[in-house]
Design a protein around this motif. Structure first.
Motif, mmCIF file in Angstrom:
data_model
loop_
_atom_site.group_PDB
_atom_site.id
_atom_site.type_symbol
_atom_site.label_atom_id
_atom_site.label_comp_id
_atom_site.label_asym_id
_atom_site.label_seq_id
_atom_site.Cartn_x
_atom_site.Cartn_y
_atom_site.Cartn_z
ATOM 1 N N VAL A 287 -18.999 -3.056 -1.838
ATOM 2 C CA VAL A 287 -18.583 -3.277 -0.453
ATOM 3 C C VAL A 287 -17.205 -2.695 -0.165
ATOM 4 C CG1 VAL A 287 -19.972 -5.348 -0.203
ATOM 5 C CG2 VAL A 287 -17.624 -5.546 -0.984
ATOM 6 N N SER A 288 -16.534 -2.206 -1.185
ATOM 7 C CA SER A 288 -15.191 -1.679 -0.997
ATOM 8 C C SER A 288 -15.226 -0.176 -0.791
ATOM 9 C CB SER A 288 -14.338 -1.995 -2.225
ATOM 10 O OG SER A 288 -13.090 -1.375 -2.101
ATOM 11 N N ALA A 289 -14.308 0.305 0.025
ATOM 12 C CA ALA A 289 -14.171 1.751 0.220
ATOM 13 C C ALA A 289 -13.317 2.349 -0.888
ATOM 14 C CB ALA A 289 -13.530 2.029 1.571
ATOM 15 N N GLY B 208 -6.175 9.572 -9.091
ATOM 16 C CA GLY B 208 -7.019 8.930 -8.093
ATOM 17 C C GLY B 208 -7.070 9.726 -6.807
ATOM 18 N N LYS B 209 -7.542 9.076 -5.775
ATOM 19 C CA LYS B 209 -7.651 9.715 -4.460
ATOM 20 C C LYS B 209 -7.106 8.769 -3.402
ATOM 21 C CE LYS B 209 -11.812 12.381 -5.376
ATOM 22 N NZ LYS B 209 -13.235 12.535 -5.074
ATOM 23 N N GLY B 210 -6.381 9.335 -2.475
ATOM 24 C CA GLY B 210 -5.961 8.592 -1.290
ATOM 25 C C GLY B 210 -4.921 7.522 -1.543
ATOM 26 N N ARG B 211 -4.974 6.525 -0.681
ATOM 27 C CA ARG B 211 -3.994 5.445 -0.730
ATOM 28 C C ARG B 211 -4.152 4.619 -1.999
ATOM 29 N NH1 ARG B 211 -3.450 2.682 4.914
ATOM 30 N NH2 ARG B 211 -4.619 1.110 3.799
ATOM 31 N N VAL B 212 -3.057 4.002 -2.416
ATOM 32 C CA VAL B 212 -3.032 3.161 -3.609
ATOM 33 C C VAL B 212 -2.577 1.768 -3.177
ATOM 34 C CG1 VAL B 212 -1.940 2.799 -5.852
ATOM 35 C CG2 VAL B 212 -2.531 5.130 -5.115
ATOM 36 N N ARG C 98 1.662 -16.324 -15.477
ATOM 37 C CA ARG C 98 1.131 -15.013 -15.837
ATOM 38 C C ARG C 98 1.267 -14.066 -14.662
ATOM 39 N NH1 ARG C 98 -2.285 -13.814 -20.140
ATOM 40 N NH2 ARG C 98 -2.394 -15.544 -21.566
ATOM 41 N N LEU C 99 1.754 -12.886 -14.959
ATOM 42 C CA LEU C 99 1.846 -11.838 -13.946
ATOM 43 C C LEU C 99 0.645 -10.925 -14.101
ATOM 44 C CD1 LEU C 99 3.345 -10.203 -11.767
ATOM 45 C CD2 LEU C 99 4.525 -9.014 -13.637
ATOM 46 N N VAL C 100 -0.060 -10.704 -13.000
ATOM 47 C CA VAL C 100 -1.180 -9.768 -12.981
ATOM 48 C C VAL C 100 -0.805 -8.647 -12.025
ATOM 49 C CG1 VAL C 100 -3.623 -9.418 -12.424
ATOM 50 C CG2 VAL C 100 -2.870 -11.580 -13.449
ATOM 51 N N ILE C 101 -0.917 -7.405 -12.505
ATOM 52 C CA ILE C 101 -0.682 -6.230 -11.668
ATOM 53 C C ILE C 101 -2.023 -5.544 -11.488
ATOM 54 C CG2 ILE C 101 0.521 -4.024 -11.430
ATOM 55 C CD1 ILE C 101 2.661 -5.163 -13.356
ATOM 56 N N ASP C 102 -2.471 -5.441 -10.258
ATOM 57 C CA ASP C 102 -3.771 -4.877 -9.927
ATOM 58 C C ASP C 102 -3.526 -3.618 -9.100
ATOM 59 O OD1 ASP C 102 -6.739 -5.619 -9.897
ATOM 60 O OD2 ASP C 102 -6.359 -5.258 -7.763
ATOM 61 N N VAL C 103 -4.030 -2.476 -9.561
ATOM 62 C CA VAL C 103 -3.813 -1.200 -8.871
ATOM 63 C C VAL C 103 -5.174 -0.616 -8.511
ATOM 64 C CG1 VAL C 103 -2.831 1.119 -9.052
ATOM 65 C CG2 VAL C 103 -1.658 -0.816 -10.130
ATOM 66 N N LEU C 104 -5.321 -0.290 -7.248
ATOM 67 C CA LEU C 104 -6.598 0.174 -6.718
ATOM 68 C C LEU C 104 -6.402 1.501 -6.002
ATOM 69 C CD1 LEU C 104 -9.576 -0.741 -6.047
ATOM 70 C CD2 LEU C 104 -8.619 -1.776 -3.990
ATOM 71 N N ASP C 105 -7.252 2.493 -6.307
ATOM 72 C CA ASP C 105 -7.194 3.766 -5.585
ATOM 73 C C ASP C 105 -8.582 4.106 -5.072
ATOM 74 O OD1 ASP C 105 -8.604 5.835 -7.321
ATOM 75 O OD2 ASP C 105 -7.112 5.146 -8.766
ATOM 76 N N GLY C 106 -8.707 5.233 -4.387
ATOM 77 C CA GLY C 106 -9.953 5.579 -3.721
ATOM 78 C C GLY C 106 -10.897 6.481 -4.485
ATOM 79 N N ASP C 107 -10.692 6.688 -5.773
ATOM 80 C CA ASP C 107 -11.574 7.549 -6.558
ATOM 81 C C ASP C 107 -12.576 6.677 -7.321
ATOM 82 O OD1 ASP C 107 -12.829 9.333 -8.248
ATOM 83 O OD2 ASP C 107 -10.989 10.220 -9.000
ATOM 84 N N VAL D 95 0.853 -1.192 0.000
ATOM 85 C CA VAL D 95 0.000 0.000 0.000
ATOM 86 C C VAL D 95 0.886 1.239 0.000
ATOM 87 C CG1 VAL D 95 -1.819 1.262 1.216
ATOM 88 C CG2 VAL D 95 -1.823 -1.248 1.235
ATOM 89 N N LEU D 96 0.530 2.182 -0.861
ATOM 90 C CA LEU D 96 1.250 3.454 -0.964
ATOM 91 C C LEU D 96 0.359 4.578 -0.431
ATOM 92 C CD1 LEU D 96 2.473 2.950 -4.639
ATOM 93 C CD2 LEU D 96 3.747 2.473 -2.542
ATOM 94 N N ALA D 97 0.981 5.625 0.058
ATOM 95 C CA ALA D 97 0.228 6.782 0.559
ATOM 96 C C ALA D 97 -0.427 7.564 -0.576
ATOM 97 C CB ALA D 97 1.148 7.696 1.364
ATOM 98 N N GLY D 98 0.051 7.371 -1.791
ATOM 99 C CA GLY D 98 -0.533 8.070 -2.940
ATOM 100 C C GLY D 98 0.235 9.321 -3.327
ATOM 101 N N ILE D 99 1.563 9.308 -3.134
ATOM 102 C CA ILE D 99 2.376 10.461 -3.528
ATOM 103 C C ILE D 99 3.361 10.038 -4.624
ATOM 104 C CG2 ILE D 99 2.138 11.723 -1.355
ATOM 105 C CD1 ILE D 99 4.788 10.583 -0.456
ATOM 106 N N GLU D 100 3.662 10.977 -5.509
ATOM 107 C CA GLU D 100 4.459 10.675 -6.702
ATOM 108 C C GLU D 100 5.838 10.099 -6.398
ATOM 109 O OE1 GLU D 100 4.340 13.394 -10.077
ATOM 110 O OE2 GLU D 100 2.577 14.326 -9.162
ATOM 111 N N SER D 101 6.457 10.507 -5.309
ATOM 112 C CA SER D 101 7.802 10.010 -4.998
ATOM 113 C C SER D 101 7.818 8.506 -4.697
ATOM 114 C CB SER D 101 8.398 10.791 -3.825
ATOM 115 O OG SER D 101 7.621 10.596 -2.660
ATOM 116 N N GLU D 102 6.652 7.908 -4.486
ATOM 117 C CA GLU D 102 6.576 6.476 -4.208
ATOM 118 C C GLU D 102 6.615 5.621 -5.483
ATOM 119 O OE1 GLU D 102 3.810 5.946 -0.362
ATOM 120 O OE2 GLU D 102 2.819 6.891 -2.089
ATOM 121 N N VAL D 103 6.416 6.234 -6.642
ATOM 122 C CA VAL D 103 6.317 5.463 -7.885
ATOM 123 C C VAL D 103 7.620 4.738 -8.229
ATOM 124 C CG1 VAL D 103 5.797 5.564 -10.350
ATOM 125 C CG2 VAL D 103 4.412 6.891 -8.733
#
Length: 130
Positions: free
Chosen positions: A118-120, A58-62, A72-81, A9-17
């Protein structure tokens, strides 16, 4: 073959990419998947584009979840928007707006889907790798 899963989980800031895309390739290698530099670069690009879009648009945590199942590699990215992501229509001189098109070219399949009532969290990009 069992499904291997790694989530962070990331805080959602660009320096984390940059560290996030390194973590993804490092984890794939730790799973014993042989990667040449071209494939590693393509995985970095897909991860970078998906995570950057979640951070910037997006919004918030990622939440990033990786699955390795049956080769197979699956990359799933979820944000709060909860809003539907839009693919950019870049003009020849534009510096932005091509990321998701690149992701689609490099992935076996890439799709957006709502995370569920059901997800936030909001939209989820689900990209299986070849």
């Amino acid at each position: 073959m069992p499904t291997l899963v790694h989530r962070f989980v990331l805080a959602g800031i660009e320096s984390e990419v940059p560290p996030a895309r390194r973590e993804i390739v490092d984890k794939v290698r730790a799973w014993g998947v042989p990667l040449d530099e071209e494939t590693a670069d393509a995985i970095r690009l897909v991860a970078s584009e998906l995570i950057t879009n979640a951070v910037v648009h997006g919004k918030g945590r990622v939440t990033v979840t990786m699955f390795n199942r049956s080769g197979r590699l699956v990359i799933d990215v979820l944000d709060g928007d909860p809003s539907v992501p839009r693919t950019g229509r870049a003009q020849p001189d534009d510096e932005n707006g091509r990321g998701l098109a690149l992701v689609r070219l490099l992935s076996a399949r890439c799709a957006w889907e709502p995370a569920g009532a059901v997800s936030a969290y909001g939209p989820r990009w689900h990209c299986p790798w070849r």
